[in-house]
Enzyme design. Structure first.
Site, PDB file in Angstrom:
ATOM      1  N   ARG A 208       4.378   9.621  22.925  1.00 48.19           N
ATOM      2  CA  ARG A 208       3.561  10.593  23.665  1.00 48.19           C
ATOM      3  C   ARG A 208       2.166   9.969  23.851  1.00 48.19           C
ATOM      4  O   ARG A 208       1.254  10.200  23.096  1.00 48.19           O
ATOM      5  CB  ARG A 208       3.470  11.909  22.903  1.00 48.19           C
ATOM      6  CG  ARG A 208       4.825  12.565  22.659  1.00 48.19           C
ATOM      7  CD  ARG A 208       5.475  13.139  23.896  1.00 48.19           C
ATOM      8  NE  ARG A 208       4.794  14.297  24.420  1.00 48.19           N
ATOM      9  CZ  ARG A 208       5.016  15.539  23.971  1.00 48.19           C
ATOM     10  NH1 ARG A 208       5.825  15.728  22.970  1.00 48.19           N
ATOM     11  NH2 ARG A 208       4.375  16.558  24.504  1.00 48.19           N
ATOM     12  N   PRO A 209       2.037   9.096  24.849  1.00 44.05           N
ATOM     13  CA  PRO A 209       0.761   8.389  25.024  1.00 44.05           C
ATOM     14  C   PRO A 209      -0.390   9.359  25.310  1.00 44.05           C
ATOM     15  O   PRO A 209      -0.171  10.483  25.783  1.00 44.05           O
ATOM     16  CB  PRO A 209       1.025   7.497  26.228  1.00 44.05           C
ATOM     17  CG  PRO A 209       2.163   8.111  26.939  1.00 44.05           C
ATOM     18  CD  PRO A 209       3.001   8.783  25.896  1.00 44.05           C
ATOM     19  N   ILE A 210      -1.591   8.912  25.000  1.00 45.89           N
ATOM     20  CA  ILE A 210      -2.783   9.731  25.288  1.00 45.89           C
ATOM     21  C   ILE A 210      -3.807   8.931  26.082  1.00 45.89           C
ATOM     22  O   ILE A 210      -5.005   9.231  26.075  1.00 45.89           O
ATOM     23  CB  ILE A 210      -3.422  10.256  23.972  1.00 45.89           C
ATOM     24  CG1 ILE A 210      -3.786   9.098  23.036  1.00 45.89           C
ATOM     25  CG2 ILE A 210      -2.497  11.242  23.268  1.00 45.89           C
ATOM     26  CD1 ILE A 210      -4.625   9.525  21.839  1.00 45.89           C
ATOM     27  N   ASP A 211      -3.334   7.916  26.775  1.00 44.12           N
ATOM     28  CA  ASP A 211      -4.252   7.049  27.535  1.00 44.12           C
ATOM     29  C   ASP A 211      -5.069   7.825  28.570  1.00 44.12           C
ATOM     30  O   ASP A 211      -6.261   7.539  28.764  1.00 44.12           O
ATOM     31  CB  ASP A 211      -3.469   5.923  28.210  1.00 44.12           C
ATOM     32  CG  ASP A 211      -2.339   6.460  29.094  1.00 44.12           C
ATOM     33  OD1 ASP A 211      -1.483   7.198  28.580  1.00 44.12           O
ATOM     34  OD2 ASP A 211      -2.349   6.177  30.308  1.00 44.12           O
ATOM     35  N   LEU A 212      -4.454   8.825  29.195  1.00 49.26           N
ATOM     36  CA  LEU A 212      -5.189   9.580  30.227  1.00 49.26           C
ATOM     37  C   LEU A 212      -6.318  10.397  29.595  1.00 49.26           C
ATOM     38  O   LEU A 212      -7.405  10.534  30.167  1.00 49.26           O
ATOM     39  CB  LEU A 212      -4.228  10.499  30.992  1.00 49.26           C
ATOM     40  CG  LEU A 212      -3.096   9.795  31.752  1.00 49.26           C
ATOM     41  CD1 LEU A 212      -2.163  10.818  32.390  1.00 49.26           C
ATOM     42  CD2 LEU A 212      -3.648   8.835  32.802  1.00 49.26           C
TER      43      LEU A 212
ATOM     44  N   ARG B 165       2.328  16.945  17.322  1.00 48.36           N
ATOM     45  CA  ARG B 165       1.836  15.928  18.265  1.00 48.36           C
ATOM     46  C   ARG B 165       0.743  16.507  19.151  1.00 48.36           C
ATOM     47  O   ARG B 165      -0.249  15.861  19.474  1.00 48.36           O
ATOM     48  CB  ARG B 165       3.031  15.446  19.099  1.00 48.36           C
ATOM     49  CG  ARG B 165       2.710  14.289  19.978  1.00 48.36           C
ATOM     50  CD  ARG B 165       2.519  14.742  21.363  1.00 48.36           C
ATOM     51  NE  ARG B 165       1.727  13.811  22.127  1.00 48.36           N
ATOM     52  CZ  ARG B 165       0.897  14.236  23.080  1.00 48.36           C
ATOM     53  NH1 ARG B 165       0.766  15.530  23.296  1.00 48.36           N
ATOM     54  NH2 ARG B 165       0.207  13.380  23.777  1.00 48.36           N
TER      55      ARG B 165
ATOM     56  N   ARG C 223       9.140  26.028  15.701  1.00 52.90           N
ATOM     57  CA  ARG C 223       7.851  25.592  16.272  1.00 52.90           C
ATOM     58  C   ARG C 223       7.455  26.481  17.455  1.00 52.90           C
ATOM     59  O   ARG C 223       6.272  26.665  17.735  1.00 52.90           O
ATOM     60  CB  ARG C 223       7.943  24.137  16.736  1.00 52.90           C
ATOM     61  CG  ARG C 223       7.996  23.123  15.613  1.00 52.90           C
ATOM     62  CD  ARG C 223       7.846  21.708  16.156  1.00 52.90           C
ATOM     63  NE  ARG C 223       6.810  21.672  17.165  1.00 52.90           N
ATOM     64  CZ  ARG C 223       6.917  21.011  18.325  1.00 52.90           C
ATOM     65  NH1 ARG C 223       8.012  20.320  18.594  1.00 52.90           N
ATOM     66  NH2 ARG C 223       5.930  21.014  19.202  1.00 52.90           N
TER      67      ARG C 223
ATOM     68  N   CYS D 127       6.969  11.732  19.138  1.00 51.77           N
ATOM     69  CA  CYS D 127       7.781  12.876  18.710  1.00 51.77           C
ATOM     70  C   CYS D 127       9.204  12.618  19.171  1.00 51.77           C
ATOM     71  O   CYS D 127       9.508  11.570  19.732  1.00 51.77           O
ATOM     72  CB  CYS D 127       7.237  14.168  19.306  1.00 51.77           C
ATOM     73  SG  CYS D 127       7.657  14.364  21.024  1.00 51.77           S
TER      74      CYS D 127
ATOM     75  N   ASP E 225      10.738  21.825  29.986  1.00 51.01           N
ATOM     76  CA  ASP E 225      11.031  22.591  28.772  1.00 51.01           C
ATOM     77  C   ASP E 225      12.227  23.514  28.942  1.00 51.01           C
ATOM     78  O   ASP E 225      12.794  23.980  27.951  1.00 51.01           O
ATOM     79  CB  ASP E 225       9.806  23.429  28.355  1.00 51.01           C
ATOM     80  CG  ASP E 225       8.623  22.544  28.010  1.00 51.01           C
ATOM     81  OD1 ASP E 225       7.503  23.063  27.952  1.00 51.01           O
ATOM     82  OD2 ASP E 225       8.833  21.332  27.835  1.00 51.01           O
TER      83      ASP E 225
ATOM     84  N   LYS F 279       3.346  29.717  23.443  1.00 51.52           N
ATOM     85  CA  LYS F 279       2.951  28.615  22.554  1.00 51.52           C
ATOM     86  C   LYS F 279       2.022  27.666  23.288  1.00 51.52           C
ATOM     87  O   LYS F 279       0.956  27.303  22.781  1.00 51.52           O
ATOM     88  CB  LYS F 279       4.186  27.843  22.099  1.00 51.52           C
ATOM     89  CG  LYS F 279       3.903  26.505  21.418  1.00 51.52           C
ATOM     90  CD  LYS F 279       5.138  25.775  20.952  1.00 51.52           C
ATOM     91  CE  LYS F 279       5.727  24.898  21.981  1.00 51.52           C
ATOM     92  NZ  LYS F 279       5.024  23.615  22.218  1.00 51.52           N
ATOM     93  N   ASN F 280       2.392  27.290  24.500  1.00 54.79           N
ATOM     94  CA  ASN F 280       1.625  26.252  25.201  1.00 54.79           C
ATOM     95  C   ASN F 280       0.329  26.760  25.799  1.00 54.79           C
ATOM     96  O   ASN F 280      -0.496  25.965  26.242  1.00 54.79           O
ATOM     97  CB  ASN F 280       2.503  25.576  26.251  1.00 54.79           C
ATOM     98  CG  ASN F 280       3.602  24.756  25.591  1.00 54.79           C
ATOM     99  OD1 ASN F 280       3.578  24.525  24.392  1.00 54.79           O
ATOM    100  ND2 ASN F 280       4.584  24.352  26.376  1.00 54.79           N
TER     101      ASN F 280
END
Ligand code: EPZ
Length: 418
Positions: free
Chosen positions: A121-125, A92, A398, A116, A306, A22-23
């Site tokens: 789940r920040p996305i600042d980076l 997400r 998922r 989630c 995980d 999946k990933n």
């Protein structure tokens, strides 16, 4: 609501094959936007997150053809640069489309991805790196608006080895002018699979799998055919299922080097694990698991977050006490309350869980609230006394294709009720 019903007490024996990752496939699906051409993706798992990504691709105007586990995406006729909120909130990790969309269209609007069940789940980076590459990024009214003329390569240092940020930078820099370097990059195997995919398209990327990645921008990318790597977390889950239920199982279509930390942990639990050929691991559980003094989740190649919940299910019946520290996400112990409903003795204090092994769990009605927690509860039911029900299978779906079928083929008494 769908639920899994498991009658505990049966050991597992036989052979099970692991589906595609999946990933690995999610960033690869985002990459299909880049080439405006055909993308043939083999070993693509038929899971909910892939279906969600396909809905996004269809919404953009891509052609989609499924043949078994081969997915063909044609991105020649993308007609919009907008991903609606409904689709962005559904998954997400759809933020991974942003980099590829900017590289293709230079002007993109997408909804902020939701948080989630694992926490915000920040996305600042991601956004900091985009700005460093000359991209204008404005966040307003819950949307992210990005615009750029030429994407100019630069040297980017990640404050944290974020998997998604590393992938988004690779995707956006593949068509940049000049060279982009990433230091403190994530080293997960899925990053190397994305590099392999992009290079087959004609990209010039090196270093994936190490902390230093170099992307030499190219003017255009072409057709690609690729086979996705196996899902290392699904492989780990089947190994844990055997460890908790007992028995002897050969897990095929695995890359042993991708799950060394899990192999080491289950050997500490007293399992016998040997490699049979290049892509098969045989695990033998000879009795009650032993405890593990200390497990801490870390970026790869450390112990993967995980796999934390499936391994915790194993430790919940160990002959002693184990300590588990979850360093990656702030809310990834939700399966603990459900395991305790099954008679486990686990105490959580912040990011630390103290797992006092009990002799046997008892079957109970449980509810899953996240993807890996759902798998953990199902494998806990394999060894519990009596019947365990796990609902909330929308989370399991998922990331696991045919998990009940796989366990049933190994001798588990399990059925899915939709
Ligand atoms: C990927 O998520 C995986 N998802 C996750 O798998 C996995 O748990 C995670 O990597 C860690 O290995 C996919 O690949 C689709 P991160 P991602 O960015 O990319 C913080 C599963 O069960 N962070 O490495 O979102 C973040 O909050 C899923 O298959 C920032 O602070 O993970 C987290 O604490 C769950 N700012 C940590 O870094 C950012 O801009 C790790 O996040 C980005 C991340």
């Amino acid at each position: 609501m769908s639920k899994m019903i498991i009658e505990g007490g049966r050991s597992l024996n036989g052979e099970v094959s692991v589906h595609g990752s999946k990933n690995a496939v999610l960033p690869i699906l985002a990459a299909t936007v880049l080439n405006g051409s055909r993308n043939i993706i083999h070993n693509c798992p038929r899971i909910k997150d892939v279906f969600s990504s396909i809905e996004i691709l269809k919404g953009l105007g891509c052609g989609i053809v499924w043949e078994g586990n081969t997915l063909t995406v044609d991105s020649a006729s993308i007609s919009t640069q907008f991903i609606p909120e409904t689709l962005m909130r559904e998954m997400r990790s759809s933020i991974i489309f942003l980099g590829a969309m900017i590289a293709r269209h230079r002007k993109v609007t997408i909804s902020m991805p939701g948080g989630c069940e694992l926490g915000p789940r920040p996305i600042d980076l991601h956004l900091k790196a985009f700005r460093q590459l000359g991209i204008t990024v404005e966040e307003s009214h819950g949307y992210i608006n990005c615009e750029v003329g030429d994407i100019c390569g630069d040297d980017i240092h990640l404050d944290f080895p974020s998997v998604g940020a590393t992938e988004n930078i690779m995707l956006v820099a593949a068509l940049a002018k000049g060279v982009t370097t990433i230091t403190n990059a994530a080293k997960e195997p899925e990053i190397a699979d994305l590099q392999s995919y992009l290079n087959k398209m004609g990209a010039r990327i090196s270093g994936a799998g190490t902390a230093a990645i170099t992307i030499e921008g190219v003017p255009a990318l072409g057709e690609v055919e690729h086979t996705v790597i196996p899902d290392r977390i699904v492989a780990a889950t089947y190994l844990c299922a055997t460890a908790i239920a007992g028995g002897k199982v050969s897990v095929t279509n695995v890359v042993p080097t991708h799950i060394q930390s899990i192999i080491s942990a289950l050997k500490d639990c007293g399992c016998r694990i040997r490699q049979d050929g290049a892509n098969t691991l045989t695990v033998e559980a000879l009795g009650r698991p032993l405890p593990i003094d200390y497990i801490r989740t870390l970026p790869y190649p450390g112990f993967p977050t995980d796999a934390q919940s499936p391994v915790m299910s194993v430790l919940s019946i160990a002959d002693g006490t184990s300590i588990v520290t979850e360093n990656m996400f702030e809310n990834r112990f939700k399966h603990v309350t459900e395991l305790n409903r099954m008679g486990a003795d686990i105490v959580v204090d912040g990011r630390i869980a103290v797992v006092k092994g009990v002799k046997r769990l008892s079957g109970a009605k449980t509810t899953a609230t996240d993807l890996r927690g759902a798998a953990a509860l199902i494998i806990a039911g394999l060894s519990a006394d009596g019947i365990t029900e796990v609902d909330g299978l929308c989370h399991l779906d998922r990331g696991y294709e045919g998990f009940d079928t796989g366990l049933k083929s190994l001798g588990a008494e399990i059925k899915r009720v939709d």
